[in-house]
Write a protein that holds these residues in place. Sequence first.
Motif, short mmCIF file in Angstrom:
data_model
loop_
_atom_site.label_atom_id
_atom_site.label_comp_id
_atom_site.label_asym_id
_atom_site.label_seq_id
_atom_site.Cartn_x
_atom_site.Cartn_y
_atom_site.Cartn_z
N PRO A 54 0.80 -1.23 0.00
CA PRO A 54 0.00 0.00 0.00
C PRO A 54 0.83 1.28 0.00
O PRO A 54 0.32 2.33 -0.41
N GLU A 55 2.08 1.22 0.44
CA GLU A 55 2.92 2.42 0.41
C GLU A 55 3.19 2.87 -1.04
O GLU A 55 3.47 4.03 -1.29
N ALA A 56 3.11 1.93 -1.97
CA ALA A 56 3.25 2.26 -3.39
C ALA A 56 1.85 2.31 -3.99
O ALA A 56 1.44 1.43 -4.74
N GLY A 57 1.10 3.33 -3.63
CA GLY A 57 -0.31 3.38 -4.01
C GLY A 57 -0.71 4.75 -4.51
O GLY A 57 0.12 5.64 -4.72
N ALA A 58 -2.01 4.91 -4.69
CA ALA A 58 -2.54 6.15 -5.25
C ALA A 58 -3.95 6.39 -4.72
O ALA A 58 -4.63 5.47 -4.25
N SER A 59 -4.38 7.64 -4.80
CA SER A 59 -5.78 7.99 -4.55
C SER A 59 -6.20 8.95 -5.66
O SER A 59 -5.36 9.56 -6.33
N ARG A 60 -7.52 9.08 -5.84
CA ARG A 60 -8.03 9.86 -6.97
C ARG A 60 -8.98 10.97 -6.52
O ARG A 60 -9.81 10.77 -5.64
N THR A 61 -8.83 12.11 -7.16
CA THR A 61 -9.64 13.28 -6.86
C THR A 61 -11.10 13.06 -7.25
O THR A 61 -11.37 12.55 -8.34
N PRO A 62 -12.07 13.43 -6.41
CA PRO A 62 -13.49 13.30 -6.76
C PRO A 62 -13.93 14.42 -7.70
O PRO A 62 -14.62 15.36 -7.31
N LEU A 63 -13.56 14.30 -8.97
CA LEU A 63 -13.86 15.36 -9.93
C LEU A 63 -15.35 15.59 -10.08
O LEU A 63 -15.79 16.71 -10.41
N GLN A 64 -16.16 14.57 -9.86
CA GLN A 64 -17.61 14.70 -10.02
C GLN A 64 -18.20 15.67 -9.00
O GLN A 64 -19.30 16.19 -9.21
N ASP A 65 -17.49 15.93 -7.92
CA ASP A 65 -17.98 16.82 -6.87
C ASP A 65 -17.32 18.19 -6.92
O ASP A 65 -17.54 19.02 -6.03
N SER A 66 -16.49 18.44 -7.91
CA SER A 66 -15.69 19.66 -7.93
C SER A 66 -16.48 20.85 -8.45
O SER A 66 -17.42 20.71 -9.24
N TYR A 67 -16.08 22.04 -7.98
CA TYR A 67 -16.62 23.31 -8.45
C TYR A 67 -15.46 24.16 -8.94
O TYR A 67 -14.37 24.11 -8.39
N GLY A 68 -15.69 24.97 -9.97
CA GLY A 68 -14.62 25.83 -10.44
C GLY A 68 -13.44 25.03 -10.95
O GLY A 68 -13.60 23.95 -11.54
N ILE A 69 -12.23 25.55 -10.71
CA ILE A 69 -11.04 24.89 -11.26
C ILE A 69 -10.05 24.44 -10.19
O ILE A 69 -9.18 23.62 -10.48
N LEU A 70 -10.15 24.93 -8.96
CA LEU A 70 -9.17 24.58 -7.93
C LEU A 70 -9.58 23.32 -7.18
O LEU A 70 -10.75 23.12 -6.86
N THR A 71 -8.60 22.48 -6.91
CA THR A 71 -8.82 21.26 -6.15
C THR A 71 -8.46 21.51 -4.69
O THR A 71 -7.34 21.94 -4.40
#
Length: 392
Positions: A54-71
């Motif tokens: 798991p130390e060599a892993g990833a997570s993903r941004t919830p783009l479906q919930d995003s507003y505007g352009i900043l994360t």
Amino acid sequence: MKSGAVLAGVLGACADSGKVNDSGPRTLGDIPSPYGQRSTYEKSVRYTNLSVTPEAGASRTPLQDSYGILTPSSLHFERHHSGIPTIDPSQHHLLIHGMVDRPLVFSMEEIFRLPSVSRIHFIECSGNSGREWTTPEPTVQRTHGMLGCSEWTGVSLSLLLSEVGVQSEAKWIIAEGADGCKLHRSIPMEKAMDNIIIAYAQNGEAIRPEQGYPVRLVVPGWEGNTHVKWLRRIKAVDQPYMGREETSKYTDLMPDGKARQFTFVMEAKSVITFPSGRDKLPGPGFYEITGLAWSGRGLIKSVEISIDGGQSWQEAQFQEPRHPVALTRFRLPWRWEGQEVTLRSRCIDETGYVQPSREALIEARGLNTRYHYNGITAWRVSSDGSVQNAYA
């Protein structure tokens, strides 16, 4: 669609609530806190896909919930190769050496004292959308979520390189992180002297540990693996070092058996974030199609949306201002009549590059790679309002 017609369509669907009885609030709220928290009613989180290591892993941004352009910093995707180190900034140093006239070691305090820059840029892992080559994913978070956009603050790398005096024979730098695997990447000197930021802040506060605290590289427009986190060392050299992350990994195997190497730039790409996979439209009526577009080569010039599977295209509207090498929000008013439709978006950047179809991309590069996928995504809206990846 004109704004008056849009409002009429939305308000016409609202039920008359009749007499309103609102006595107003009657209780005291919470007291001020030392660090802000989001509402308990907000549930958006990163999607994690942990491996057996798991130390060599990833997570993903919830783009479906995003507003505007900043994360939000707390929702920006992660990609680690040996876990997140714990680093005391008072003990951390940045060494710049190699083919230079005056090797220097900078403390974080010294870096903070230097002239600063702030710019808005996206960071995208070159493996983002990697499964779309062969086994498309069901949601936009899983298809495109290894992407984020922030305001980054720090020091121009070119300033520090000028201070140490880079020798004329030095054509590359090697940037190395302080994580367990000492992840490192070779970067051409031309890029190093251009627009790279040695960043210590994200969205107005110190970079978070998973984003490289206390200091990282931000390499505008280039694949995320070059944005070395937990930066500890930069070495000026005369050639690339051909490390693991630029030979056996992060190269693109082509149909003829040859491999594309040092494919740094993230090419123009867009995706509709609403409606998108696993959404459910409650019924026919007015909706706003919205999404994001970006290009490692500069400004997004235009975005077109198709609601008929690519037979015809309509120009989308932009959220202004637009920034080069940053996410761009686009929108299109849409009235859904309840029939099955397929939604697509495609973008064109300021160089004239047009985002390719999935079919054209596969024809050009084959199916031997998992990197640099930027094909058009298609969302199928069924007559019951459910939305699916049309390629899944």
